[in-house]
Motif scaffolding. Structure first.
Motif, PDB file in Angstrom:
ATOM      1  N   ARG A   1      11.412  -5.078   6.814  1.00 22.79           N
ATOM      2  CA  ARG A   1      12.495  -4.582   5.958  1.00 22.79           C
ATOM      3  C   ARG A   1      12.099  -4.692   4.487  1.00 22.79           C
ATOM      4  NH1 ARG A   1      16.370  -8.213   3.741  1.00 22.79           N
ATOM      5  NH2 ARG A   1      15.337  -7.436   1.918  1.00 22.79           N
ATOM      6  N   MET A   2      11.463  -5.822   4.140  1.00 22.57           N
ATOM      7  CA  MET A   2      11.069  -6.012   2.746  1.00 22.57           C
ATOM      8  C   MET A   2      10.090  -4.930   2.310  1.00 22.57           C
ATOM      9  SD  MET A   2      11.930  -8.476   0.660  1.00 22.57           S
ATOM     10  CE  MET A   2      11.859 -10.095   1.379  1.00 22.57           C
ATOM     11  N   ARG A   3       9.139  -4.613   3.182  1.00 26.02           N
ATOM     12  CA  ARG A   3       8.190  -3.553   2.844  1.00 26.02           C
ATOM     13  C   ARG A   3       8.921  -2.223   2.694  1.00 26.02           C
ATOM     14  NH1 ARG A   3       4.220  -3.416   7.319  1.00 26.02           N
ATOM     15  NH2 ARG A   3       5.297  -5.097   8.370  1.00 26.02           N
ATOM     16  N   GLY A   4       9.887  -2.004   3.587  1.00 26.70           N
ATOM     17  CA  GLY A   4      10.688  -0.784   3.501  1.00 26.70           C
ATOM     18  C   GLY A   4      11.461  -0.704   2.195  1.00 26.70           C
ATOM     19  N   ASP A   5      11.992  -1.840   1.771  1.00 29.79           N
ATOM     20  CA  ASP A   5      12.760  -1.905   0.529  1.00 29.79           C
ATOM     21  C   ASP A   5      11.874  -1.640  -0.685  1.00 29.79           C
ATOM     22  OD1 ASP A   5      15.571  -2.525   0.006  1.00 29.79           O
ATOM     23  OD2 ASP A   5      15.310  -4.033   1.557  1.00 29.79           O
ATOM     24  N   ILE A   6      10.671  -2.211  -0.664  1.00 31.04           N
ATOM     25  CA  ILE A   6       9.768  -2.034  -1.801  1.00 31.04           C
ATOM     26  C   ILE A   6       9.403  -0.561  -1.941  1.00 31.04           C
ATOM     27  CG2 ILE A   6       7.477  -2.593  -2.713  1.00 31.04           C
ATOM     28  CD1 ILE A   6       7.816  -5.382  -1.462  1.00 31.04           C
ATOM     29  N   ALA A   7       9.135   0.080  -0.811  1.00 35.14           N
ATOM     30  CA  ALA A   7       8.819   1.513  -0.855  1.00 35.14           C
ATOM     31  C   ALA A   7       9.999   2.292  -1.429  1.00 35.14           C
ATOM     32  CB  ALA A   7       8.476   2.014   0.543  1.00 35.14           C
ATOM     33  N   ALA A   8      11.222   1.980  -0.973  1.00 35.00           N
ATOM     34  CA  ALA A   8      12.409   2.707  -1.438  1.00 35.00           C
ATOM     35  C   ALA A   8      12.578   2.582  -2.947  1.00 35.00           C
ATOM     36  CB  ALA A   8      13.657   2.182  -0.727  1.00 35.00           C
ATOM     37  N   ALA A   9      12.193   1.419  -3.485  1.00 34.29           N
ATOM     38  CA  ALA A   9      12.380   1.191  -4.919  1.00 34.29           C
ATOM     39  C   ALA A   9      11.366   1.954  -5.758  1.00 34.29           C
ATOM     40  CB  ALA A   9      12.291  -0.301  -5.217  1.00 34.29           C
ATOM     41  N   LEU A  10      10.321   2.485  -5.116  1.00 30.49           N
ATOM     42  CA  LEU A  10       9.251   3.114  -5.893  1.00 30.49           C
ATOM     43  C   LEU A  10       9.150   4.622  -5.719  1.00 30.49           C
ATOM     44  CD1 LEU A  10       6.593   0.344  -5.432  1.00 30.49           C
ATOM     45  CD2 LEU A  10       7.535   1.120  -7.603  1.00 30.49           C
ATOM     46  N   LEU A  11      10.001   5.196  -4.863  1.00 30.07           N
ATOM     47  CA  LEU A  11       9.887   6.631  -4.576  1.00 30.07           C
ATOM     48  C   LEU A  11      10.138   7.493  -5.810  1.00 30.07           C
ATOM     49  CD1 LEU A  11      11.645   6.806  -1.099  1.00 30.07           C
ATOM     50  CD2 LEU A  11       9.202   6.937  -1.590  1.00 30.07           C
ATOM     51  N   HIS A  12      10.951   7.007  -6.737  1.00 27.75           N
ATOM     52  CA  HIS A  12      11.285   7.824  -7.903  1.00 27.75           C
ATOM     53  C   HIS A  12      10.435   7.467  -9.121  1.00 27.75           C
ATOM     54  CE1 HIS A  12      13.677   4.177  -8.195  1.00 27.75           C
ATOM     55  NE2 HIS A  12      13.870   4.409  -9.466  1.00 27.75           N
ATOM     56  N   ASP A  13       9.282   6.831  -8.898  1.00 30.99           N
ATOM     57  CA  ASP A  13       8.369   6.478  -9.991  1.00 30.99           C
ATOM     58  C   ASP A  13       9.060   5.735 -11.135  1.00 30.99           C
ATOM     59  OD1 ASP A  13       6.015   7.510  -8.945  1.00 30.99           O
ATOM     60  OD2 ASP A  13       6.433   9.532  -9.697  1.00 30.99           O
ATOM     61  N   PRO A  14       9.661   4.594 -10.862  1.00 30.52           N
ATOM     62  CA  PRO A  14      10.334   3.871 -11.949  1.00 30.52           C
ATOM     63  C   PRO A  14       9.318   3.328 -12.956  1.00 30.52           C
ATOM     64  CG  PRO A  14      10.213   2.495 -10.000  1.00 30.52           C
ATOM     65  CD  PRO A  14       9.695   3.842  -9.597  1.00 30.52           C
TER      66      PRO A  14
END
Ligand SMILES: Nc1ncnc2c1ncn2[C@@H]1O[C@H](COP(=O)(O)OP(=O)(O)OP(=O)(O)O)[C@@H](O)[C@H]1O
Ligand SMILES: [Mg+2]
Lengths: 325, 267
Positions: free
Chosen positions: A158-171
């Motif tokens: 889940r943590m890996r999934g969350d990290i990916a979700a946080a980076l999809l929009h190139d913050p």
């Protein structure tokens, strides 16, 4: 004078919580908790910063103010030139947030659907989305998990999934509040490697809180230590040793048993037969001590032990909590 | 606002898609929802097996009230029913995760776990409404024909405002969903019966304090050709859209105040 290159700026930021505590069946006591007590720092774009401190130090509270979840009680705060609590939704497009303790994904939806929703919410164009998703899936081994509902994922997955979700929009900025909590050694290594890649390839600024100092050692050139809502250290990892008045230890095997040796600028910590442990300030050189010992007694063997970073930090936490508030 | 509706639509679509993936389970829960809400009407039918009139109203008339209240409430419940879970999110701090997204929190909370099965209540309300209309032998004027859909939509708006205001209240009282339920579900049940069976004070309360009477009572009584028990001027029967807009504005203000007071949790 505001620093123009700084992406994150805090100037004497405070957060005071009003807490009500029940002291009797009808009586309630109001108390104020100064969770963050006048913190100032700036983070230039592209830096990876570790934000550490004991439980209740105010780390999560700081992160929540940096994302706009909480409004500061005092001081000035800017992220990418934006006042987070005033323009929370505008800022949201430019930052990524990972809370180790809770997921930002949709609990009952498969990972893939969560990402699809993120794509539409942030209006990420198709090509960029594909590129970012493929990269995250590759580096974080998400491929077998994409069709699993989030609630069925293990903590590390889940943590890996969350990290990916946080980076999809190139913050531009990524905040991680305890991203490695509860992960096994392999997952931790994967997450760290991924964060390093994101930082070097995209130039993403990273601020992470953790209780695992290996995270700091492997990722951060700069570390900030906070305790009781105050910044007690801000600098390189090496500097921590000096700041925490840490000590190195000389382990000496003499030819025979001796009473504890006395040397200027050092002290004998422990004696065990012919072996003695002699502590001296980490910043001082070991050479004069070794010469002195060899001149006075017969020395069979000798080694120097570096202080463990854990001990340095522990000492720093202890020191700041005994200091007058 | 537009951004909020767009986000609402996105999330609703995602939940609906995943609910429809399990078609059998979806159909079954929708059927259960339909049947469970139908029990209310069964109670009314049972009552009429003993009496001919309820507060001076015949069965088709009560069914008309029931159908309008049920449909209006069903629409609001479908769109915003998820909001009653807000209190839990405030208490455990998971609202944090909605605050870091670039879309309005209200849209995210309202669309969270959107349950299309709630459509069962709307279908059931509409069926009863249609049945009552076929039995009533009303003389429909053009005005009445406008009044009916307006009543359903304004009613949904008023109930929607109650949902939002109730959720806003949960920012301060984390476990107030009981209170909210008594206003929403309780209010909907109240409106299924003619105002004449209730005490005047109660009718006044739901007219002037908590304006549920505008959901169906006032406009429905005009369509049914009956006097309202408070003897209000006739134009009041056309006020529901205005009342709905005012209620939504108030609820919106309450929501913003509630959101401002959110302080997250310590862990
Ligand atoms: N929402 C809140 N309401 C009241 N008090 C709070 C709230 N959030 C944090 N606190 C208090 O503020 C202080 C700092 O909490 P914070 O969560 O920032 O600590 P932390 O450094 O993240 O600790 P940990 O390492 O345990 O996560 C604590 O004393 C905590 O009790
Ligand atoms: Mg924390």
């Amino acid at each position: 004078m505001p620093d123009m290159t700084a992406l994150i700026e805090l100037d004497r930021v405070e957060k005071v919580f009003d807490v009500r505590r029940r002291t009797g069946p009808l009586r309630r006591e109001r108390r104020q908790v100064r969770a963050v007590d006048g913190i100032s720092f700036t983070v230039p774009a592209g830096q990876v910063v570790g934000y550490i401190g004991p439980n209740g130090a105010g780390k999560s509270t700081t992160v929540k103010m940096l994302t706009g979840i909480l409004t500061p009680s005092g001081g000035r705060l800017r992220v990418a030139g934006i006042d987070p609590s005033r323009e929370r939704t505008r800022l949201a497009r430019r930052i990524g947030v990972v809370f180790g303790q809770r997921t930002t994904l949709w609990w009952d939806l498969p990972l893939r659907d969560s990402y699809e929703l993120v794509r539409r919410m942030y209006r990420i164009d198709a090509a960029r989305y594909r590129r970012n998703l493929d990269r995250c899936v590759g580096l974080l081994d998400l491929a077998p998990l994409l069709d699993v509902p989030v609630r069925q994922l293990s903590l590390g997955q889940r943590m890996r999934g969350d990290i990916a979700a946080a980076l999809l929009h190139d913050p531009e900025v990524l905040y991680l509040d305890e991203p490695t909590i509860g992960l096994d050694v392999v997952s931790k290594a994967k997450v760290r490697a991924f964060l390093r890649t994101v930082n070097t390839e995209q130039g993403t600024t990273v601020l992470l809180t953790t209780h695992d100092l290996t995270d700091i050692e492997q990722l951060c050139r700069r570390v900030m230590v906070i305790d009781h809502g105050r910044l007690v250290y801000d600098g390189g990892l090496d500097g921590l040793h000096a700041a925490g008045d840490s000590e190195r230890t000389l382990v000496v095997d003499f030819e025979r048993e001796l009473p504890p040796v006395e040397l200027p600028g050092a002290r004998c910590e422990r004696v065990e037969g012919p072996r003695q442990w002699i502590a001296f300030p980490a910043a001082a050189s070991a050479a004069p001590l070794v010469a002195e010992l060899a001149a006075r007694h017969g020395v069979v063997d000798l080694s120097v032990r570096e202080p463990a970073i854990e001990d340095v930090i522990a000492r720093m936490y202890a020191a700041s909590s005994t200091a007058p508030a | 606002m537009a951004e909020g509706l767009r986000a609402y639509g996105l999330i609703v679509w995602m939940w609906t898609r995943s609910a429809l993936a399990y078609r059998a389970s979806f159909l079954m829960t929708a059927a259960v929802n339909f049947a469970a809400t139908g029990l209310d009407f069964l109670a009314i039918l049972l009552m009429f097996s003993q009496v001919d009139r309820l507060g001076g109203f015949s069965l088709p008339e009560v069914a008309f009230l029931y159908g309008t209240a049920g449909t209006a409430f069903g629409l609001a419940d479908l769109a915003l029913g998820s909001m009653e879970r807000l209190g839990g999110r405030v208490r455990d701090g998971t609202l944090d995760t909605l605050l870091v997204r670039p879309v309005p929190v209200l849209a995210q909370v309202a669309a969270d776990r959107f349950a299309l099965r709630r459509i069962g209540r709307i279908v059931q309300g509409l069926l009863v409404l249609v049945w009552s209309v076929t039995r009533l032998e009303l003389h429909w004027t053009a005005l009445d024909l406008v009044l009916l859909p307006m009543m359903l939509l304004s009613g949904a708006g008023i109930f929607g405002a109650v949902f939002v205001a109730g959720a806003a209240f949960q920012f301060w009282a984390g476990d107030a969903s009981e209170v909210q339920n008594s206003f929403t579900y309780g209010g909907a049940t109240l409106l299924q019966y003619p105002p004449s069976v209730f005490a005047k004070e109660l009718v006044r309360g739901v007219t002037f304090v908590m304006p549920l009477a505008f959901v169906n009572w006032l406009p429905a009584l005009r369509i049914l050709g009956r006097q309202d028990p408070l003897g209000l001027p006739g134009w009041v029967d056309f006020a529901p859209p205005l009342v709905a807009v005012a209620c939504c504005a108030l609820a919106g203000a309450a929501w913003r105040a509630g959101l401002r007071s959110y302080r997250s949790t310590g862990s």
